[in-house]
Enzyme design. Structure first.
Site, PDB file in Angstrom:
ATOM      1  N   ASN A 242       0.718  -1.270  -0.031  1.00 58.48           N
ATOM      2  CA  ASN A 242       0.001   0.044  -0.036  1.00 58.48           C
ATOM      3  C   ASN A 242       0.886   1.229  -0.117  1.00 58.48           C
ATOM      4  O   ASN A 242       0.965   2.203   0.807  1.00 58.48           O
ATOM      5  CB  ASN A 242      -0.974  -0.131   1.180  1.00 58.48           C
ATOM      6  CG  ASN A 242      -0.478  -0.061   2.499  1.00 58.48           C
ATOM      7  OD1 ASN A 242       0.788  -0.695   2.608  1.00 58.48           O
ATOM      8  ND2 ASN A 242      -0.855   0.392   3.723  1.00 58.48           N
TER       9      ASN A 242
ATOM     10  N   ASP B  36       2.880  -5.879  11.238  1.00 57.83           N
ATOM     11  CA  ASP B  36       1.994  -4.848  10.919  1.00 57.83           C
ATOM     12  C   ASP B  36       2.493  -3.584  11.360  1.00 57.83           C
ATOM     13  O   ASP B  36       1.818  -2.405  11.429  1.00 57.83           O
ATOM     14  CB  ASP B  36       0.692  -4.892  11.317  1.00 57.83           C
ATOM     15  CG  ASP B  36      -0.315  -4.113  10.489  1.00 57.83           C
ATOM     16  OD1 ASP B  36      -0.086  -3.388   9.491  1.00 57.83           O
ATOM     17  OD2 ASP B  36      -1.742  -4.067  10.802  1.00 57.83           O
TER      18      ASP B  36
HETATM   19  O1  DOR Z   1      -3.185  -0.205  11.525  1.00 60.66           O
HETATM   20  C1  DOR Z   1      -2.997  -0.343  10.310  1.00 60.66           C
HETATM   21  N1  DOR Z   1      -2.331   0.342   9.472  1.00 60.66           N
HETATM   22  N2  DOR Z   1      -3.634  -1.349   9.596  1.00 60.66           N
HETATM   23  C2  DOR Z   1      -3.531  -1.534   8.289  1.00 60.66           C
HETATM   24  O2  DOR Z   1      -4.096  -2.297   7.988  1.00 60.66           O
HETATM   25  C3  DOR Z   1      -3.041  -0.600   7.554  1.00 60.66           C
HETATM   26  C4  DOR Z   1      -1.817   0.015   8.256  1.00 60.66           C
HETATM   27  C5  DOR Z   1      -1.165   1.084   7.568  1.00 60.66           C
HETATM   28  O3  DOR Z   1      -0.661   0.910   6.254  1.00 60.66           O
HETATM   29  O4  DOR Z   1      -0.847   2.052   8.175  1.00 60.66           O
END
Ligand code: DOR
Length: 424
Positions: free
Chosen positions: A95, A304
């Site tokens: 992303n 994460d």
């Molecule tokens: O807390 C999160 N941050 N969950 C996600 O799924 C994406 C991530 C982000 O890219 O900041």
């Protein structure tokens, strides 16, 4: 020939049952020998007296933000953060901007990882073009060039036909699901519960996750595809995954350190530092996640790691982005707050951070300390305490900022390259 001899350290590699004071001889990038009183006149000697040697940690879920969001993190700072957290392999989520959805972006990540020359960064390609959920990206070409899994993380692939085709198209690559039905989570910010109503904060019911996991599991059954569930947060999700495993579906799952450590109670202060997606849930959920990890229903811990700039995390709870910084505090925080408090045993923790991620994603010759394996190691003083500050990451959005943790890293060895973390 480059040689390193690590002497007098305590090796803990639970998957192949090493829990002993032994020496390790590294030749070039490999573990040549493990044994008592190894001698080698040519080798650089590291005295690891009082230190514990784990396999290098492997993170299946990291946001490195490059390309596009380098003000939060980039591959250089993220690789340094990884090494400072004991990670030797990290998987980069797509992303970014542009997203990692083409062979060129996959190559770019690998090239940058090589240039930086620290932790191995392996790209996760997007499932769909632009991560828009509509058209499959060129999964096979990305796989040929080095993508190791696929995910639209941050978004669920809501279109069932598209998800089906992804599972069918690359049946041997993990399709990583960010399981969230956004028609149910809407603009929620924390777990939906009596507490969210009391605080007046918009909630996200755990069913938004559970509905998505249930559909994905059914598609894994339909296709015999390889499904991996990202950041499991609720007891209900654990039950669905347990059922999928009992039917021998090719389904695996990860849990984050923050879902193992915190609950929705943290939101009582309205502090955006605890705003994560999926949200922190109840104590009952947290306990169920720990139990699922011990039982093997959840296979591994993935961080994460989601860096955000301070100014972003200073917005109010509704505006601030989701995410917590993890790489540099993941092990020490879990060690301090779960292992030392007897909520989780060190064996399960180390398996979940090294052997299991390698096993479920099919990575060869990493994840344990074994002769012939890659020399990927993390070396810790488990008695030393340290205060969380001066991190290598560009961001500082961790609730442990300024707090003391036990378990301090000394060295990370990545493919035979010695990194003295104090000098990083
Ligand atoms: O807390 C999160 N941050 N969950 C996600 O799924 C994406 C991530 C982000 O890219 O900041």
């Amino acid at each position: 020939m480059d040689k390193i001899l690590i002497k007098n350290g305590h090796i803990f590699s639970p998957s192949n049952r090493i829990d002993d004071k032994l020496d390790i001889l590294i030749v070039e990038d490999r573990i040549e020998k493990i044994g008592e009183n190894i001698l080698d006149n040519e080798a650089k000697v590291i005295d690891a007296s009082g230190l514990t040697i784990f396999p290098g940690f492997i993170d299946l879920h990291t946001h490195l933000r490059e390309p596009g969001f380098e003000y939060k993190e980039d591959i250089n700072s993220g690789s340094r953060a990884a090494a400072a957290g004991g990670f030797t392999t990290v998987l980069a989520m797509p992303n970014t901007n542009p997203p990692i959805d083409t062979p060129e972006t996959v190559e770019y990540i690998l090239k940058r990882s090589d240039e930086v020359g620290l932790a191995k960064i392996l790209p996760i390609g997007a499932i769909t073009k632009e991560r828009a959920g509509e058209e499959l990206a060129d999964l096979r070409l990305m796989a040929e060039l080095g993508a190791v899994a696929f995910s639209d993380d941050g978004d669920w692939v809501a279109n069932s036909s598209v998800m089906r085709r992804a599972l069918e198209y690359v049946p041997d690559f993990p399709i990583v699901s960010h399981a969230e039905d956004k028609t149910l989570s809407l603009k929620g910010v924390m777990n939906e519960s009596p507490l969210s109503y009391k605080l007046g904060i918009k909630g996200i019911p755990s069913e938004a996750e559970e509905i998505a996991i249930a559909r994905d599991v059914l598609l894994a059954k339909l296709t015999n595809g390889r499904l991996h569930i990202a950041h499991v947060s609720s007891r209900g999700s654990v039950e669905i995954i347990a059922q999928a495993k009992s039917k021998n579906l090719r389904v695996t799952a990860e849990v984050t350190p923050h879902h193992l450590l915190f609950t929705e109670e943290e939101l009582k202060t309205y502090d955006p530092i605890f705003k994560v997606n999926p949200p922190l849930r109840t104590e009952e959920d947290r306990k169920a996640l720990i139990q699922a990890l011990k039982d093997g229903i959840i296979d591994c811990i993935a961080t994460d790691h989601a860096p955000h700039a301070s100014f972003e995390k200073e917005f109010d709870l509704n505006q601030a982005p989701f995410g917590i910084l993890e790489l540099e505090v993941a092990f020490s925080s879990l060690y301090t707050h779960l292992v030392l408090k007897n909520e989780l045993d060190i064996r399960t923790l180390i398996m979940a951070m090294s052997y299991m991620p390698a096993k479920i994603f099919g990575f060869d010759r990493i994840g344990e300390i074994r002769e012939g394996y890659l020399a990927d190691l993390s070396i810790w003083n488990l008695n030393e305490k340290w205060t969380v500050r001066n991190l290598k990451s560009k961001s500082r959005n961790t609730p442990f900022w300024g707090k003391e943790l036990q378990g301090k890293i000394k060295y990370t060895i990545i493919g035979g390259k010695l990194i003295d973390v104090d000098e990083l």
